[in-house]
Design a protein around this motif. Sequence first.
Motif, PDB file in Angstrom:
ATOM      1  N   SER A 253       0.835  -1.199   0.000  1.00  0.00           N
ATOM      2  CA  SER A 253       0.000   0.000   0.000  1.00  0.00           C
ATOM      3  C   SER A 253       0.872   1.252   0.000  1.00  0.00           C
ATOM      4  CB  SER A 253      -0.917  -0.014   1.215  1.00  0.00           C
ATOM      5  OG  SER A 253      -1.662   1.169   1.270  1.00  0.00           O
ATOM      6  N   PHE A 254       1.935   1.226   0.793  1.00  0.00           N
ATOM      7  CA  PHE A 254       2.858   2.363   0.847  1.00  0.00           C
ATOM      8  C   PHE A 254       3.523   2.583  -0.506  1.00  0.00           C
ATOM      9  CE2 PHE A 254       7.143   4.085   1.721  1.00  0.00           C
ATOM     10  CZ  PHE A 254       6.771   5.307   2.259  1.00  0.00           C
ATOM     11  N   LYS A 255       3.964   1.497  -1.138  1.00  0.00           N
ATOM     12  CA  LYS A 255       4.603   1.604  -2.455  1.00  0.00           C
ATOM     13  C   LYS A 255       3.613   2.128  -3.497  1.00  0.00           C
ATOM     14  CE  LYS A 255       7.520  -0.600  -5.730  1.00  0.00           C
ATOM     15  NZ  LYS A 255       8.782  -1.227  -5.806  1.00  0.00           N
ATOM     16  N   SER A 256       2.371   1.675  -3.429  1.00  0.00           N
ATOM     17  CA  SER A 256       1.347   2.152  -4.351  1.00  0.00           C
ATOM     18  C   SER A 256       1.109   3.650  -4.165  1.00  0.00           C
ATOM     19  CB  SER A 256       0.051   1.367  -4.132  1.00  0.00           C
ATOM     20  OG  SER A 256      -0.931   1.795  -5.038  1.00  0.00           O
TER      21      SER A 256
ATOM     22  N   ILE B 133       3.928   5.514  -5.770  1.00  0.00           N
ATOM     23  CA  ILE B 133       3.771   5.521  -7.222  1.00  0.00           C
ATOM     24  C   ILE B 133       2.725   6.549  -7.629  1.00  0.00           C
ATOM     25  CG2 ILE B 133       2.954   4.150  -9.189  1.00  0.00           C
ATOM     26  CD1 ILE B 133       4.347   1.720  -7.849  1.00  0.00           C
ATOM     27  N   ASP B 134       1.608   6.597  -6.896  1.00  0.00           N
ATOM     28  CA  ASP B 134       0.580   7.608  -7.179  1.00  0.00           C
ATOM     29  C   ASP B 134       1.149   9.017  -7.061  1.00  0.00           C
ATOM     30  OD1 ASP B 134      -1.479   5.807  -7.705  1.00  0.00           O
ATOM     31  OD2 ASP B 134      -2.177   5.789  -5.617  1.00  0.00           O
ATOM     32  N   GLN B 135       1.942   9.251  -6.035  1.00  0.00           N
ATOM     33  CA  GLN B 135       2.545  10.573  -5.840  1.00  0.00           C
ATOM     34  C   GLN B 135       3.539  10.900  -6.956  1.00  0.00           C
ATOM     35  OE1 GLN B 135       4.150  10.336  -1.871  1.00  0.00           O
ATOM     36  NE2 GLN B 135       2.172  10.760  -0.914  1.00  0.00           N
ATOM     37  N   ASP B 136       4.296   9.907  -7.383  1.00  0.00           N
ATOM     38  CA  ASP B 136       5.257  10.121  -8.465  1.00  0.00           C
ATOM     39  C   ASP B 136       4.534  10.443  -9.772  1.00  0.00           C
ATOM     40  OD1 ASP B 136       7.900  10.406  -9.203  1.00  0.00           O
ATOM     41  OD2 ASP B 136       8.209   8.285  -9.637  1.00  0.00           O
ATOM     42  N   ILE B 137       3.444   9.722 -10.050  1.00  0.00           N
ATOM     43  CA  ILE B 137       2.652   9.977 -11.257  1.00  0.00           C
ATOM     44  C   ILE B 137       2.087  11.401 -11.207  1.00  0.00           C
ATOM     45  CG2 ILE B 137       0.511   9.365 -12.461  1.00  0.00           C
ATOM     46  CD1 ILE B 137       1.117   6.417 -11.657  1.00  0.00           C
ATOM     47  N   ALA B 138       1.546  11.802 -10.060  1.00  0.00           N
ATOM     48  CA  ALA B 138       0.976  13.144  -9.916  1.00  0.00           C
ATOM     49  C   ALA B 138       2.057  14.213 -10.098  1.00  0.00           C
ATOM     50  CB  ALA B 138       0.312  13.292  -8.554  1.00  0.00           C
ATOM     51  N   HIS B 139       3.234  13.969  -9.548  1.00  0.00           N
ATOM     52  CA  HIS B 139       4.344  14.914  -9.686  1.00  0.00           C
ATOM     53  C   HIS B 139       4.737  15.077 -11.155  1.00  0.00           C
ATOM     54  CE1 HIS B 139       8.164  16.921  -9.121  1.00  0.00           C
ATOM     55  NE2 HIS B 139       8.748  15.946  -9.795  1.00  0.00           N
ATOM     56  N   ILE B 140       4.891  13.969 -11.846  1.00  0.00           N
ATOM     57  CA  ILE B 140       5.271  14.012 -13.259  1.00  0.00           C
ATOM     58  C   ILE B 140       4.196  14.741 -14.065  1.00  0.00           C
ATOM     59  CG2 ILE B 140       5.683  12.607 -15.331  1.00  0.00           C
ATOM     60  CD1 ILE B 140       7.052  10.554 -13.445  1.00  0.00           C
ATOM     61  N   ALA B 141       2.942  14.477 -13.760  1.00  0.00           N
ATOM     62  CA  ALA B 141       1.842  15.139 -14.472  1.00  0.00           C
ATOM     63  C   ALA B 141       1.892  16.659 -14.285  1.00  0.00           C
ATOM     64  CB  ALA B 141       0.501  14.593 -13.991  1.00  0.00           C
ATOM     65  N   ARG B 142       2.308  17.103 -13.107  1.00  0.00           N
ATOM     66  CA  ARG B 142       2.381  18.547 -12.839  1.00  0.00           C
ATOM     67  C   ARG B 142       3.575  19.217 -13.497  1.00  0.00           C
ATOM     68  NH1 ARG B 142       1.271  16.920  -7.656  1.00  0.00           N
ATOM     69  NH2 ARG B 142       3.442  17.149  -7.078  1.00  0.00           N
ATOM     70  N   VAL B 143       4.724  18.566 -13.527  1.00  0.00           N
ATOM     71  CA  VAL B 143       5.951  19.272 -13.906  1.00  0.00           C
ATOM     72  C   VAL B 143       6.513  18.912 -15.279  1.00  0.00           C
ATOM     73  CG1 VAL B 143       6.611  19.644 -11.505  1.00  0.00           C
ATOM     74  CG2 VAL B 143       7.481  17.651 -12.712  1.00  0.00           C
ATOM     75  N   MET B 144       6.020  17.852 -15.897  1.00  0.00           N
ATOM     76  CA  MET B 144       6.601  17.423 -17.168  1.00  0.00           C
ATOM     77  C   MET B 144       6.471  18.507 -18.245  1.00  0.00           C
ATOM     78  SD  MET B 144       5.883  13.989 -19.418  1.00  0.00           S
ATOM     79  CE  MET B 144       4.195  14.409 -19.830  1.00  0.00           C
ATOM     80  N   ARG B 145       5.262  18.987 -18.478  1.00  0.00           N
ATOM     81  CA  ARG B 145       5.015  19.967 -19.537  1.00  0.00           C
ATOM     82  C   ARG B 145       5.804  21.267 -19.300  1.00  0.00           C
ATOM     83  NH1 ARG B 145       1.066  20.449 -23.454  1.00  0.00           N
ATOM     84  NH2 ARG B 145       0.034  18.630 -22.609  1.00  0.00           N
ATOM     85  N   PRO B 146       5.724  21.879 -18.109  1.00  0.00           N
ATOM     86  CA  PRO B 146       6.490  23.118 -17.903  1.00  0.00           C
ATOM     87  C   PRO B 146       8.003  22.929 -18.036  1.00  0.00           C
ATOM     88  CG  PRO B 146       4.882  22.822 -16.136  1.00  0.00           C
ATOM     89  CD  PRO B 146       4.861  21.588 -16.977  1.00  0.00           C
TER      90      PRO B 146
ATOM     91  N   ALA C 271       7.462  -1.152 -12.100  1.00  0.00           N
ATOM     92  CA  ALA C 271       7.089  -1.425 -10.713  1.00  0.00           C
ATOM     93  C   ALA C 271       6.131  -2.609 -10.649  1.00  0.00           C
ATOM     94  CB  ALA C 271       6.435  -0.185 -10.102  1.00  0.00           C
ATOM     95  N   GLU C 272       6.190  -3.316  -9.535  1.00  0.00           N
ATOM     96  CA  GLU C 272       5.318  -4.478  -9.354  1.00  0.00           C
ATOM     97  C   GLU C 272       3.931  -4.033  -8.912  1.00  0.00           C
ATOM     98  OE1 GLU C 272       6.963  -7.453  -6.812  1.00  0.00           O
ATOM     99  OE2 GLU C 272       8.954  -7.249  -7.680  1.00  0.00           O
ATOM    100  N   HIS C 273       2.930  -4.767  -9.349  1.00  0.00           N
ATOM    101  CA  HIS C 273       1.549  -4.614  -8.885  1.00  0.00           C
ATOM    102  C   HIS C 273       0.968  -3.225  -9.136  1.00  0.00           C
ATOM    103  CE1 HIS C 273       2.201  -8.493  -7.070  1.00  0.00           C
ATOM    104  NE2 HIS C 273       3.203  -8.014  -6.353  1.00  0.00           N
ATOM    105  N   LEU C 274       1.156  -2.703 -10.328  1.00  0.00           N
ATOM    106  CA  LEU C 274       0.518  -1.437 -10.670  1.00  0.00           C
ATOM    107  C   LEU C 274      -0.982  -1.657 -10.815  1.00  0.00           C
ATOM    108  CD1 LEU C 274       2.951  -0.019 -13.387  1.00  0.00           C
ATOM    109  CD2 LEU C 274       2.635   0.846 -11.079  1.00  0.00           C
TER     110      LEU C 274
ATOM    111  N   LEU D  66      -1.649   2.344 -14.425  1.00  0.00           N
ATOM    112  CA  LEU D  66      -1.229   2.028 -15.788  1.00  0.00           C
ATOM    113  C   LEU D  66      -1.821   3.027 -16.783  1.00  0.00           C
ATOM    114  CD1 LEU D  66      -1.517  -1.861 -15.793  1.00  0.00           C
ATOM    115  CD2 LEU D  66       0.579  -0.527 -16.084  1.00  0.00           C
ATOM    116  N   CYS D  67      -3.095   3.353 -16.607  1.00  0.00           N
ATOM    117  CA  CYS D  67      -3.753   4.313 -17.502  1.00  0.00           C
ATOM    118  C   CYS D  67      -3.132   5.694 -17.378  1.00  0.00           C
ATOM    119  CB  CYS D  67      -5.252   4.382 -17.204  1.00  0.00           C
ATOM    120  SG  CYS D  67      -6.149   2.900 -17.700  1.00  0.00           S
ATOM    121  N   ALA D  68      -2.810   6.111 -16.160  1.00  0.00           N
ATOM    122  CA  ALA D  68      -2.203   7.427 -15.945  1.00  0.00           C
ATOM    123  C   ALA D  68      -0.814   7.503 -16.584  1.00  0.00           C
ATOM    124  CB  ALA D  68      -2.114   7.735 -14.451  1.00  0.00           C
ATOM    125  N   ILE D  69      -0.036   6.456 -16.438  1.00  0.00           N
ATOM    126  CA  ILE D  69       1.302   6.423 -17.040  1.00  0.00           C
ATOM    127  C   ILE D  69       1.193   6.425 -18.559  1.00  0.00           C
ATOM    128  CG2 ILE D  69       3.410   5.058 -17.306  1.00  0.00           C
ATOM    129  CD1 ILE D  69       2.919   4.083 -14.374  1.00  0.00           C
TER     130      ILE D  69
END
Length: 107
Positions: free
Chosen positions: A11-14, A17-30, A56-59, A64-67
Amino acid sequence: MDNFLTSSAGSFKSTLIDQDIAHIARVMRPSMHGDLGGAILPAAYWRKRLFELLEAEHLTNSQLCAIDDLLLQLDDLCAKELAPLPAATARPAASRDSNRHRVRRRR
């Protein structure tokens, strides 16, 4: 007890991963638009980060859709970067506006 620890760690790893996806979504374009010197972080950096997340294991399905969506956005940004600017956008906005007013006055 072992199942609880395994479930808690998963659960912690998940969450990470959610936080990393959200971070990338915020900063990738700028970061790819950057400044006058070009991109702060290039597409290759973001592509590497996203593919590392895919390993990563057990996405979850939503992860998967967000990535996948971020990879599509990255492809779109790269395509737009390589595309030439249309002639209409090459002129400064002020000259476009002043030309529009001139045309209206002639009518």
